[in-house]
Design a protein around this motif. Structure first.
Motif, mmCIF file in Angstrom:
data_model
loop_
_atom_site.group_PDB
_atom_site.id
_atom_site.type_symbol
_atom_site.label_atom_id
_atom_site.label_comp_id
_atom_site.label_asym_id
_atom_site.label_seq_id
_atom_site.Cartn_x
_atom_site.Cartn_y
_atom_site.Cartn_z
ATOM 1 N N VAL A 128 45.985 46.562 44.396
ATOM 2 C CA VAL A 128 45.587 46.344 43.097
ATOM 3 C C VAL A 128 43.762 46.336 43.182
ATOM 4 C CG1 VAL A 128 47.336 45.094 42.110
ATOM 5 C CG2 VAL A 128 45.400 43.793 43.003
ATOM 6 N N ILE A 129 43.639 46.377 44.573
ATOM 7 C CA ILE A 129 41.963 46.362 44.825
ATOM 8 C C ILE A 129 41.865 47.247 46.065
ATOM 9 C CG2 ILE A 129 39.708 45.277 45.152
ATOM 10 C CD1 ILE A 129 40.555 42.951 43.525
ATOM 11 N N GLY A 157 46.167 43.329 47.791
ATOM 12 C CA GLY A 157 47.131 43.372 46.785
ATOM 13 C C GLY A 157 47.143 42.032 45.994
ATOM 14 N N MET A 158 48.092 42.031 44.914
ATOM 15 C CA MET A 158 48.089 40.801 44.106
ATOM 16 C C MET A 158 48.222 39.472 44.765
ATOM 17 S SD MET A 158 47.827 40.221 40.663
ATOM 18 C CE MET A 158 48.693 41.654 39.841
ATOM 19 N N VAL A 176 40.218 35.692 45.238
ATOM 20 C CA VAL A 176 41.775 36.290 45.197
ATOM 21 C C VAL A 176 41.997 37.397 44.060
ATOM 22 C CG1 VAL A 176 44.400 35.544 44.878
ATOM 23 C CG2 VAL A 176 42.515 34.074 46.273
ATOM 24 N N ALA A 177 42.631 38.315 44.740
ATOM 25 C CA ALA A 177 42.837 39.434 43.649
ATOM 26 C C ALA A 177 44.048 39.099 42.425
ATOM 27 C CB ALA A 177 43.522 40.555 44.331
ATOM 28 N N ALA A 183 39.529 39.578 39.914
ATOM 29 C CA ALA A 183 39.704 38.726 41.045
ATOM 30 C C ALA A 183 39.181 37.223 40.333
ATOM 31 C CB ALA A 183 38.951 39.072 42.612
ATOM 32 N N ILE A 184 39.423 36.333 41.226
ATOM 33 C CA ILE A 184 39.020 34.753 40.637
ATOM 34 C C ILE A 184 38.554 34.173 41.941
ATOM 35 C CG2 ILE A 184 41.416 33.734 40.958
ATOM 36 C CD1 ILE A 184 40.992 32.341 38.509
ATOM 37 N N ALA A 185 37.701 33.228 41.635
ATOM 38 C CA ALA A 185 37.074 32.447 42.828
ATOM 39 C C ALA A 185 37.164 30.883 42.428
ATOM 40 C CB ALA A 185 35.440 32.865 42.950
#
Length: 200
Positions: A128-129, A157-158, A176-177, A183-185
């Motif tokens: 995904v990224i 990937g996810m 994290v993707a 993404a989320i941190a």
């Protein structure tokens, strides 16, 4: 981390206040030096024309339309994406075709766009990224949500970890993707990664 993202968000807000106005995507966006700016992408970018939004390392660079809209808003530019584009391709000026492959108002131009992306999806599988993609990183903690845009340092990937270089501060964010260009941190990142492993 929270202080870093708060600082980046403030910097983006201050930078964005210097520019304003609607812009129109160029029919055939190109660059000549590897640094893609709002001036390369849009007509009417005004004072934001020199703002670098990406660096092309090959014959072309692909932006997700949603991410491009977000970057434009952060600099006070309003791109409405009236044709509903999903991606925007910027090519080296020496290799750009005479007709754009990004804007698709008719069925005939849609046919020209499809071969550009179909092989890439098959090759990337569940990725995904990709490395060098622009990624919007969200930081969530205690009911507060902030976002900052950076450049992916690896493929992901996810649910996989991805290092994202903050374009404003030059620092790397461990994230994290969670989807294409997203993404989320922070504390929520571990939860997102754990949920992905559980799903497998």
């Amino acid at each position: 981390m929270r202080a870093l993202i708060l600082g980046a968000a403030l910097a983006l807000a201050v930078a964005g206040s210097a520019f304003a106005g609607p812009v129109t995507l160029k029919s055939n966006p190109v660059d000549s030096d590897g640094q893609v700016t709002f001036g390369d992408l849009f007509d009417g970018a005004g004072g934001a024309s020199g703002v670098v939004v990406g660096r092309r390392v090959g014959p072309s660079i692909v932006f997700e339309a949603g991410q491009l809209q977000s970057l434009a808003r952060q600099s006070g530019l309003d791109w409405a994406n009236p044709t509903g584009l999903r991606r925007v391709v910027v090519r080296h000026a020496a290799e750009a075709p005479a007709v754009s492959a990004t804007i698709a108002p008719t069925a005939s131009s849609n046919a020209a766009v499809a071969p550009t992306y179909a092989p890439a999806r098959a090759a990337y599988g569940d990725r995904v990224i990709s490395r060098n993609d622009l990624v919007e990183v969200a930081f969530e903690s205690g009911g507060i949500r902030l976002t900052v845009t950076g450049r992916a340092q690896r493929n992901a990937g996810m649910g996989e970890p991805v290092a994202v270089l903050n374009l404003q501060s030059g620092r790397t964010i461990d994230a994290v993707a969670t989807g294409p260009g997203r993404a989320i941190a922070g504390p929520a990142a571990q939860s997102a990664r754990s949920n992905q492993f559980a799903a497998r």
